[in-house]
Scaffold this motif. Structure first.
Motif, PDB file in Angstrom:
ATOM      1  N   UNK A 195       0.838  -1.203   0.000  1.00  0.00           N
ATOM      2  CA  UNK A 195       0.000   0.000   0.000  1.00  0.00           C
ATOM      3  C   UNK A 195       0.875   1.256   0.000  1.00  0.00           C
ATOM      4  N   UNK A 196       0.305   2.327  -0.507  1.00  0.00           N
ATOM      5  CA  UNK A 196       0.761   3.677  -0.166  1.00  0.00           C
ATOM      6  C   UNK A 196      -0.522   4.446   0.107  1.00  0.00           C
ATOM      7  N   UNK A 197      -0.794   4.665   1.384  1.00  0.00           N
ATOM      8  CA  UNK A 197      -2.095   5.162   1.800  1.00  0.00           C
ATOM      9  C   UNK A 197      -2.229   6.680   1.764  1.00  0.00           C
ATOM     10  N   UNK A 198      -1.193   7.390   2.194  1.00  0.00           N
ATOM     11  CA  UNK A 198      -1.304   8.840   2.393  1.00  0.00           C
ATOM     12  C   UNK A 198      -0.017   9.550   1.984  1.00  0.00           C
ATOM     13  N   UNK A 199      -0.170  10.815   1.637  1.00  0.00           N
ATOM     14  CA  UNK A 199       0.978  11.703   1.457  1.00  0.00           C
ATOM     15  C   UNK A 199       0.993  12.808   2.506  1.00  0.00           C
ATOM     16  N   UNK A 200      -0.162  13.121   3.068  1.00  0.00           N
ATOM     17  CA  UNK A 200      -0.273  14.177   4.069  1.00  0.00           C
ATOM     18  C   UNK A 200      -0.095  13.579   5.464  1.00  0.00           C
ATOM     19  N   UNK A 201       0.936  13.998   6.214  1.00  0.00           N
ATOM     20  CA  UNK A 201       1.143  13.447   7.561  1.00  0.00           C
ATOM     21  C   UNK A 201      -0.053  13.668   8.485  1.00  0.00           C
ATOM     22  N   UNK A 202      -0.758  14.777   8.322  1.00  0.00           N
ATOM     23  CA  UNK A 202      -1.914  15.036   9.175  1.00  0.00           C
ATOM     24  C   UNK A 202      -3.021  14.015   8.914  1.00  0.00           C
ATOM     25  N   UNK A 203      -3.256  13.705   7.655  1.00  0.00           N
ATOM     26  CA  UNK A 203      -4.266  12.701   7.314  1.00  0.00           C
ATOM     27  C   UNK A 203      -3.842  11.336   7.843  1.00  0.00           C
ATOM     28  N   UNK A 204      -2.553  11.009   7.679  1.00  0.00           N
ATOM     29  CA  UNK A 204      -2.037   9.730   8.170  1.00  0.00           C
ATOM     30  C   UNK A 204      -2.184   9.621   9.685  1.00  0.00           C
ATOM     31  N   UNK A 232       8.113  -8.677  -8.972  1.00  0.00           N
ATOM     32  CA  UNK A 232       7.607  -7.339  -9.249  1.00  0.00           C
ATOM     33  C   UNK A 232       7.162  -6.600  -8.009  1.00  0.00           C
ATOM     34  N   UNK A 233       6.669  -5.397  -8.251  1.00  0.00           N
ATOM     35  CA  UNK A 233       6.087  -4.547  -7.213  1.00  0.00           C
ATOM     36  C   UNK A 233       4.744  -4.054  -7.720  1.00  0.00           C
ATOM     37  N   UNK A 234       3.732  -4.196  -6.906  1.00  0.00           N
ATOM     38  CA  UNK A 234       2.446  -3.546  -7.156  1.00  0.00           C
ATOM     39  C   UNK A 234       2.191  -2.599  -5.993  1.00  0.00           C
ATOM     40  N   UNK A 235       2.046  -1.324  -6.316  1.00  0.00           N
ATOM     41  CA  UNK A 235       1.721  -0.321  -5.299  1.00  0.00           C
ATOM     42  C   UNK A 235       0.228  -0.069  -5.359  1.00  0.00           C
ATOM     43  N   UNK A 236      -0.432  -0.307  -4.231  1.00  0.00           N
ATOM     44  CA  UNK A 236      -1.870  -0.098  -4.138  1.00  0.00           C
ATOM     45  C   UNK A 236      -2.178   1.240  -3.485  1.00  0.00           C
ATOM     46  N   UNK A 237      -3.195   1.893  -4.010  1.00  0.00           N
ATOM     47  CA  UNK A 237      -3.695   3.085  -3.324  1.00  0.00           C
ATOM     48  C   UNK A 237      -5.214   3.044  -3.305  1.00  0.00           C
ATOM     49  N   UNK A 238      -5.774   3.050  -2.106  1.00  0.00           N
ATOM     50  CA  UNK A 238      -7.224   3.111  -1.919  1.00  0.00           C
ATOM     51  C   UNK A 238      -7.636   4.583  -1.865  1.00  0.00           C
ATOM     52  N   UNK A 239      -8.443   5.011  -2.833  1.00  0.00           N
ATOM     53  CA  UNK A 239      -8.914   6.392  -2.857  1.00  0.00           C
ATOM     54  C   UNK A 239     -10.011   6.555  -1.818  1.00  0.00           C
ATOM     55  N   UNK A 240      -9.824   7.517  -0.931  1.00  0.00           N
ATOM     56  CA  UNK A 240     -10.796   7.759   0.135  1.00  0.00           C
ATOM     57  C   UNK A 240     -11.706   8.926  -0.232  1.00  0.00           C
ATOM     58  N   UNK A 241     -12.996   8.827   0.063  1.00  0.00           N
ATOM     59  CA  UNK A 241     -13.905   9.931  -0.246  1.00  0.00           C
ATOM     60  C   UNK A 241     -13.488  11.209   0.468  1.00  0.00           C
ATOM     61  N   UNK A 242     -13.458  12.293  -0.293  1.00  0.00           N
ATOM     62  CA  UNK A 242     -13.072  13.585   0.266  1.00  0.00           C
ATOM     63  C   UNK A 242     -11.582  13.812   0.344  1.00  0.00           C
ATOM     64  N   UNK A 243     -10.763  12.896  -0.179  1.00  0.00           N
ATOM     65  CA  UNK A 243      -9.310  13.001  -0.066  1.00  0.00           C
ATOM     66  C   UNK A 243      -8.613  12.876  -1.416  1.00  0.00           C
ATOM     67  N   UNK A 244      -9.247  13.331  -2.465  1.00  0.00           N
ATOM     68  CA  UNK A 244      -8.673  13.202  -3.804  1.00  0.00           C
ATOM     69  C   UNK A 244      -7.337  13.929  -3.918  1.00  0.00           C
ATOM     70  N   UNK A 245      -7.237  15.121  -3.345  1.00  0.00           N
ATOM     71  CA  UNK A 245      -5.989  15.879  -3.475  1.00  0.00           C
ATOM     72  C   UNK A 245      -4.818  15.113  -2.881  1.00  0.00           C
TER      73      UNK A 245
END
Length: 314
Positions: A158-167, A208-221
């Motif tokens: 996974x790569x869940x977040x880029x914003x530390x506050x959201x994480x 290989x590598x597969x990076x998953x990202x779950x898009x969360x509602x309200x967190x598109x940016x």
């Protein structure tokens, strides 16, 4: 057998120093007792992992994260799972191979890394010849990734977040973005040492590598920034899986706000468009109707109990 890594545990980035060999649980919820919640064929991973025959998924009890939206909360945060020996874990892998699994898919495994290393050694000696998938939240130390690199063929991370506050708000880990970046860079280094991405004639991934990202509602940016960072590190050396299967659990529904609803088609398309714009070639996405708890297997200890591997024993 006791493992020194559990004396004062630093296996995950929390480095909580729990004395797991003395029966003290770490932040992950685990002592030095190996616990597994399910061992069975799994058909809902990305196509290069599940194929038609299924992935041999082994779900471990415990997790270093505290995701408020977790669909596997029974095992990640509530401790469901049965105690098993390392030799039993090895035999589970053999059983999955006999059932036709395309790989051995270790789900949230690295807080039990010492057990897993031994189990894989026993299973290989008993005839295991499948690729090993490390299915991880992405919250791993560089040291842990490096220590497992000789055993892992496929990183499903996974790569869940880029914003530390959201994480910090959603998973109680403000350092998630920097940790995930370091872990992914080390996964890529290990893949390069192994000769890069390899897929067989039937489209099944061998390395290989597969990076998953779950898009969360309200967190598109935040999702767009995640994709930027993944591209910066890997480019097209990894596959990207952009998921729209977010399903509000009871906790999120009660809390209200964006996480109480499903992801909209417009939000999901914005993230997919950005992935295309960046240039990802090996891109996996989900079509409509994926908001469902059907992606979550029943955690009923299927396949956990049974005999131990017999290699080297009279």
């Amino acid at each position: 057998m006791t493992y020194p890594e559990y004396d004062s545990c630093e296996l995950c980035p929390r480095r909580c120093h729990a004395r797991r060999n003395e029966g003290k649980a770490g932040f992950c919820g685990a002592t030095s007792t190996l616990r597994v919640a399910r061992s069975a064929l799994h058909f809902w991973e990305e196509p290069p992992i599940s194929g038609e025959a299924g992935s041999g998924a082994i779900f471990f009890t415990g997790c270093p994260l505290r995701c408020v939206f977790c669909q596997n909360h029974e095992i990640s945060q509530e401790g469901f799972g049965l105690e098993v020996s390392t030799a039993r874990l090895a035999q589970m892998m053999i059983e999955l191979q006999e059932q036709g699994a395309l790989n051995i898919n270790l789900v949230t495994p690295l807080h039990f890394a010492p057990h897993i290393r031994e189990a894989l050694s026993l299973a290989r000696a008993a005839g295991l010849c499948l690729p090993i998938v490390c299915n991880t939240s992405g919250y791993e130390t560089v040291e842990s990734v490096r220590a497992m690199a000789d055993l892992v063929d496929i990183w499903l991370t996974d790569w869940k977040y880029e914003d530390p506050k959201v994480a910090g708000s959603l998973s109680a880990v403000k350092d998630y973005p920097q940790v995930a970046a370091g872990a992914l860079a080390e996964m890529l280094a290990s893949l390069r040492r192994a000769g890069g991405r390899k897929v067989d004639d039937e489209g099944v991934m061998r390395h290989g590598i597969i990076v998953r990202h779950l898009v969360l509602p309200g967190h598109v940016s935040d999702s767009l920034r995640v994709l930027d960072h993944v591209w910066q590190i890997c480019g097209n050396e990894c596959d990207l899986s952009v998921m729209n299967q977010y399903t509000p659990n009871e906790r999120c529904r009660k809390a209200g706000g964006n996480l109480a609803r499903a992801l909209s088609n417009v939000e999901y398309e914005m993230v997919l468009d950005h992935a295309d714009d960046l240039g990802f070639e090996n891109l996996w996405w989900q079509q409509g109707g994926t908001v469902s708890e059907s992606f979550v297997p029943g955690f009923d200890a299927t396949g956990v109990e049974g005999p131990e591997v017999s290699v080297g024993r009279p």
